[in-house]
Enzyme design. Structure first.
Site, PDB file in Angstrom:
ATOM      1  N   GLN A 259       8.216  11.069   1.222  1.00  0.00           N
ATOM      2  CA  GLN A 259       7.457   9.847   0.983  1.00  0.00           C
ATOM      3  C   GLN A 259       8.259   8.631   1.404  1.00  0.00           C
ATOM      4  O   GLN A 259       7.756   7.735   2.088  1.00  0.00           O
ATOM      5  CB  GLN A 259       7.116   9.753  -0.509  1.00  0.00           C
ATOM      6  CG  GLN A 259       5.952   8.859  -0.784  1.00  0.00           C
ATOM      7  CD  GLN A 259       4.693   9.362  -0.099  1.00  0.00           C
ATOM      8  OE1 GLN A 259       4.399  10.544  -0.120  1.00  0.00           O
ATOM      9  NE2 GLN A 259       3.984   8.466   0.543  1.00  0.00           N
ATOM     10  N   HIS A 262       8.577   7.136   5.107  1.00  0.00           N
ATOM     11  CA  HIS A 262       7.496   6.411   5.802  1.00  0.00           C
ATOM     12  C   HIS A 262       7.914   4.982   6.132  1.00  0.00           C
ATOM     13  O   HIS A 262       7.825   4.553   7.263  1.00  0.00           O
ATOM     14  CB  HIS A 262       6.217   6.396   4.964  1.00  0.00           C
ATOM     15  CG  HIS A 262       5.389   7.618   5.134  1.00  0.00           C
ATOM     16  ND1 HIS A 262       4.765   7.925   6.310  1.00  0.00           N
ATOM     17  CD2 HIS A 262       5.078   8.620   4.278  1.00  0.00           C
ATOM     18  CE1 HIS A 262       4.104   9.075   6.183  1.00  0.00           C
ATOM     19  NE2 HIS A 262       4.282   9.517   4.951  1.00  0.00           N
ATOM     20  N   GLU A 327      -1.329   7.532  -5.165  1.00  0.00           N
ATOM     21  CA  GLU A 327      -1.980   8.033  -3.951  1.00  0.00           C
ATOM     22  C   GLU A 327      -1.804   9.554  -3.860  1.00  0.00           C
ATOM     23  O   GLU A 327      -2.768  10.283  -3.682  1.00  0.00           O
ATOM     24  CB  GLU A 327      -1.329   7.341  -2.744  1.00  0.00           C
ATOM     25  CG  GLU A 327      -1.901   7.760  -1.409  1.00  0.00           C
ATOM     26  CD  GLU A 327      -1.071   7.250  -0.243  1.00  0.00           C
ATOM     27  OE1 GLU A 327       0.094   6.833  -0.462  1.00  0.00           O
ATOM     28  OE2 GLU A 327      -1.575   7.291   0.888  1.00  0.00           O
ATOM     29  N   HIS A 328      -0.559  10.016  -3.977  1.00  0.00           N
ATOM     30  CA  HIS A 328      -0.247  11.452  -3.923  1.00  0.00           C
ATOM     31  C   HIS A 328       0.358  11.889  -5.253  1.00  0.00           C
ATOM     32  O   HIS A 328       1.209  11.179  -5.799  1.00  0.00           O
ATOM     33  CB  HIS A 328       0.795  11.749  -2.844  1.00  0.00           C
ATOM     34  CG  HIS A 328       0.407  11.310  -1.472  1.00  0.00           C
ATOM     35  ND1 HIS A 328       0.979  10.219  -0.859  1.00  0.00           N
ATOM     36  CD2 HIS A 328      -0.493  11.814  -0.601  1.00  0.00           C
ATOM     37  CE1 HIS A 328       0.453  10.073   0.353  1.00  0.00           C
ATOM     38  NE2 HIS A 328      -0.448  11.020   0.538  1.00  0.00           N
ATOM     39  N   ASP A 361      -0.572  16.212   4.545  1.00  0.00           N
ATOM     40  CA  ASP A 361      -0.548  15.212   5.616  1.00  0.00           C
ATOM     41  C   ASP A 361      -1.057  15.785   6.926  1.00  0.00           C
ATOM     42  O   ASP A 361      -1.517  15.041   7.789  1.00  0.00           O
ATOM     43  CB  ASP A 361       0.887  14.708   5.840  1.00  0.00           C
ATOM     44  CG  ASP A 361       1.324  13.750   4.749  1.00  0.00           C
ATOM     45  OD1 ASP A 361       0.447  13.130   4.123  1.00  0.00           O
ATOM     46  OD2 ASP A 361       2.544  13.626   4.534  1.00  0.00           O
ATOM     47  N   HIS A 420     -44.824 -10.343  -7.519  1.00  0.00           N
ATOM     48  CA  HIS A 420     -44.416  -8.959  -7.783  1.00  0.00           C
ATOM     49  C   HIS A 420     -45.484  -8.263  -8.629  1.00  0.00           C
ATOM     50  O   HIS A 420     -45.950  -7.172  -8.298  1.00  0.00           O
ATOM     51  CB  HIS A 420     -43.084  -8.909  -8.536  1.00  0.00           C
ATOM     52  CG  HIS A 420     -41.880  -9.135  -7.676  1.00  0.00           C
ATOM     53  ND1 HIS A 420     -41.605 -10.329  -7.059  1.00  0.00           N
ATOM     54  CD2 HIS A 420     -40.852  -8.303  -7.337  1.00  0.00           C
ATOM     55  CE1 HIS A 420     -40.468 -10.235  -6.374  1.00  0.00           C
ATOM     56  NE2 HIS A 420     -39.992  -9.007  -6.535  1.00  0.00           N
TER      57      HIS A 420
END
Lengths: 429, 429
Positions: A259, A262, A327-328, A361, A420
Site C-alpha cells: 500500500q 503507491h 478502501e482496502h 489489484d 396535478h
C-alpha cells in the site's frame, strides 16, 4: 509510524487525529481549468492541438493525429511479451466474469390496485475513460475502468491518455484492446475532459467520464459534472490489516508496504491483538524497506501515515475499522468470514492469510477502483452500476387509476398543485 | 410556446436550441456558503442559533429548541384531516412496496480457480434529508426521500426544515412520522447542510445528504461532497408527452400544465403525429390556463419553454425523446410498451391514456425524485441504491492463490510495484 494502544488514556484523541488527518493538499486550479474548458468549447480541435503542444510537449500534425489508429494498437500489442499478454488476458477474463455476475435484473411488479410498476436498467450510450500518462499509466486500471462499461453494454468507450513527448505505453494499449475500448486519443489534462464532455469536430461527446487524474483532471471533472456524469474523485490509497500472531510478520509487513509504495500520501494501518506481533511486523517493515525499489516512497508513507494499533480483542478492532471505513481491508484471521460479518464499512475485503490485497489489484475479479478517505461509509467501488441507469415506469388501466387516483388528487390539492389534481380527476370522469 | 415540425428545413437548429437552452440561472454564492460552513464547523450549535435568527427570522431559545419534539410531531399529525392522513398512508405503503422490490441481493461467486468472490450490500448508518420550508415544503417529497432510506435499512434519518417565523407545515411532520424519520430539526440553508455534514454538539453527523433546496443549499451540498455523499443537484422539472389523436386534447393540455405549474422554469413538450391534435391541445392549454390558480406561473413556463413538435411517424418521436432524455415521459399511445422499448433515456415513464404523470408524483410507488436537464442519459431517480453501498470481497485458499498469483506478480512487476508482487510471491513459497 504511529503506535497506538486502545487502552491508553490518550487513545481516543490520537485515533480522532488519525481519522481527520488530511493526507493530501489539493492545489486550487479552478480558474485555470475554467479557461481551458472554455477554449475547448469555443475552438474544439484547434484548442486541443494548441493545448497538447503547450502541456504535453509535442505538436500534433492535425486533429486526425490525436487518434491512435487500430494499426498502432495492433503493433503495440504485438510487441508485448507473450507472458504479460497472457497475464492480462487471465485478469481480463476474471474481471469480466465477476462484473457479469453483478448485472441486475429488470423489475416488473403487478400490484393489488391493478397498476403495473416496473424498473428497467439500460446502459449508457458512451463513456470516456481518463488514463494518466507517464509512470502512472497502469494497464490494470485500463481493465478495471473499461471492462465494467463493456460488460454493462456501453457502445462507445473513448479513452484519453496524455503522451508527453508522444510516447505511449504498449501494455496500456494492449489492455485497451483487450478491454474493448473503441477509441483512443492522445490527449490529457483538463482539455481532454472538456473534449469528452462537450465534443469537438473529431471527438464525439460522451455521457460519463471515469478514471483517475491529477488536480487539473479532477477539477475539470467537477466543472463538467451535470453536463456529463463523473466518478468520485479518488484520494490517496489506504489499507487496514487485521492480523493475529498466527501470521508471518514478514507477509504482513510486505502487505503494508504494497500500500505504502503507491505514493507518499498512502496509508497502511495494522490492527493486532498481540503487541509482540505488532513489533515484529514493524521490524520487518524496516527490513523490507531497505530492499524495495520504491523504498523511499514507501518509507515516507509509512513514517508519515502508517500506524500499528493494539486492541484488547477483535470486537474493538471491528469498531475501529468501521470508523476508518477503509478502501482496502485485509482480514488475516482464523475465521475471516465472522470478522467480515462484523465490519460494515469497507470498499473491498480480502479474507484469509492467502489473500493479500495485491491479488485484488490485478486478477481476483472485483474492481480495484474503490472509495478512499473514509467514503466507504457511503460510496462503493466501480461496478457495472456506474455504467447503467434506471427508468421506472407505471402502467395504469382505468380501474387502476380509479383505485389510487383519489388519494393523488387529495395530496395534490393539499400541496396547492391544482393542475396535478385535475390531470387525474378529469380521467376519473 | 415553440411550434416545431420535423420536416421543416430549420428543424434541426431549432431542436438543438431547445436541447441547449438553460432554463435557469444559478446565483454564485460560493463564498457566502463557504463562510457559513466555516462558522458551523468552528462554533457548532452557537453558529446555528445565530444563523437561524439571521436567515429564518426567529430566535431559538437554545440548541434544544432546534429539535422538533415527538410531542410536537404527534400534535401536528393529530391536527391533519383524516382523509389526508389516509391518502398519505396509501401513498407511503405503495412507495414502500415498490422500493422493497428494488432491494438487491448479495453475490457469492465460487470460481474455477478456487477463490470465492462476493459482493455485499449494506445500508448507510445515517442520512440527512433537506426539506425546503414555506410553500415548497411538500409532504410527498418527504415520503419520496425518506422511505427509500428506511426500506434500505438506514438507522438514522435526520430531517432539517427551515421554519421562517417558526412555523411548520403539519402535513410535512405527519409525512416525516409515517416515513420513519428519526429526528427533525428546525434549521435550513447552508447552515443546516453544514450541521448534517460536520455535526454539532446537538446534531450527530450523517453520511449522506439528500433532498432539494435553493442555490445556497445546492452550493453547500457541493462543498461538503466528499466529507459526505450527496444526491444530484435537481434542476427545473420537465415532461415530454407522446400522444396521438385518440387522446382527449384537454387531458393532454392539463398534463402539460401539471408540469408547467411547478415553476416558470419548468418545461412541457408535446410530440404528436397529428397537426390538428397538436393545435387542439394548444388551444385547450390556453382555455385551462384561465381557470388555474397557478395559471400565471404555468402560463409563463408554457410560453417560455413549452413546445409542440410534429413528427411524421413515431420512430422520429422516439429519436427526439432519446435526445431530450426527459425527467418524465408520458406514452399516451395505443401500444405504450412498444414505445417504451424504443426509448432508452428517461427518468420515469407513464404508460397509457389512464396514466398521467401526477399519479407518479404521489401514489404510484416509484420515486418522484428524478434526473432533470437531459441527465437521464447517465443518471437515475432516487431509489434504495442511494442508501446502500457495496463491499466486494475475495477469499483465497493456498490453491487459489497458486492459480492466479503468478499473473498478479507478472502484472505488478510490469507496473513497477515490487512490494505488490512480493506480497503474492512470498505466500506462493
Amino acid at each position: 509510524m504511529m503506535k497506538l494502544d486502545c487502552r491508553d488514556p490518550g487513545f481516543a484523541a490520537a485515533f480522532e487525529s488519525l481519522l481527520d488527518s488530511a493526507r493530501e493538499t489539493t492545489a486550487r486550479v479552478d480558474a485555470a481549468v475554467a479557461d481551458i474548458i472554455g477554449e475547448v468549447r469555443r475552438e474544439g480541435d484547434a484548442a486541443l492541438l494548441r493545448l497538447t503542444a503547450r502541456f504535453d510537449g509535442w505538436q500534433p500534425a492535425g486533429a486526425a493525429a490525436l487518434r491512435v489508429t487500430a494499426e498502432e494498437i495492433e503493433a503495440a500489442t504485438a510487441g508485448v511479451e507473450p507472458r504479460l499478454l497472457a497475464a492480462l488476458d487471465l485478469a481480463a477474463g476474471r474481471i469480466e466474469r465477476f462484473h457479469a455476475a453483478q448485472m441486475p435484473r429488470d423489475l416488473e411488479v403487478p400490484d393489488p390496485a391493478g397498476l403495473t410498476l416496473g424498473m428497467r436498467w439500460t446502459a449508457l450510450d458512451a463513456v470516456g475513460l481518463y488514463v494518466p500518462g507517464g509512470k502512472a499509466a497502469y494497464p490494470s486500471s485500463v481493465l478495471m475502468n473499461a471492462l465494467p462499461a463493456r460488460v454493462a453494454g456501453v457502445g462507445r468507450i473513448a479513452m484519453v491518455v496524455p503522451t508527453p513527448g508522444g510516447q505511449l505505453n504498449p501494455l496500456v494499449l494492449a489492455a485497451a484492446k483487450r478491454a474493448g475500448v473503441t477509441e483512443v486519443y492522445r490527449i490529457g489534462g483538463a482539455q481532454a475532459v472538456a473534449a469528452l464532455a462537450w465534443g469537438t469536430a473529431s471527438i464525439a461527446p460522451v455521457d460519463r467520464i471515469v478514471g483517475p487524474g491529477n488536480a487539473y483532471v479532477a477539477e475539470a471533472k467537477r466543472q463538467v459534472f451535470g453536463r456529463v456524469g463523473i466518478d468520485s474523485i479518488a484520494g490517496p490509497s489506504e489499507v487496514v490489516i487485521l492480523a493475529d500472531a498466527s501470521n508471518d510478520p514478514r507477509h504482513i509487513a510486505v502487505d503494508l508496504l504494497a500500500q505504502a509504495e503507491h505514493d507518499e500520501s498512502a496509508q497502511a494501518i495494522l490492527i493486532t491483538d498481540d503487541a509482540g506481533f505488532g513489533a515484529a511486523v514493524a521490524a520487518a517493515v524496516e527490513a523490507e524497506l531497505a530492499t524495495l525499489p520504491r523504498g523511499a516512497i514507501a518509507g515516507e508513507s509509512w513514517r508519515r501515515h502508517g500506524a500499528v494499533i493494539l486492541v484488547p480483542d477483535w470486537e474493538a478492532a471491528y469498531a475501529l475499522t468501521n470508523r476508518l471505513a477503509p478502501e482496502h481491508l485485509q482480514l488475516m484471521l482464523p475465521d475471516p468470514r465472522a470478522a467480515m460479518a462484523r465490519v460494515r464499512h469497507a470498499g473491498a475485503a480480502f479474507l484469509g492469510r492467502f489473500c493479500p490485497e495485491a491479488i485484488g489489484d490485478y486478477v481476483a475479479g472485483p474492481n480495484h477502483v474503490l472509495p478512499t478517505g473514509r467514503t466507504a461509509r457511503f460510496a462503493s467501488g466501480l461496478s457495472v452500476f456506474d455504467f447503467l441507469k434506471r427508468t421506472t415506469w407505471v402502467e395504469a388501466s382505468e380501474a387502476g387509476l380509479k383505485a389510487v387516483g383519489p388519494a393523488a388528487v387529495a395530496l395534490a390539492e393539499a400541496e396547492g398543485l391544482q393542475a396535478h389534481g385535475r390531470s387525474v380527476a378529469l380521467r376519473l370522469g
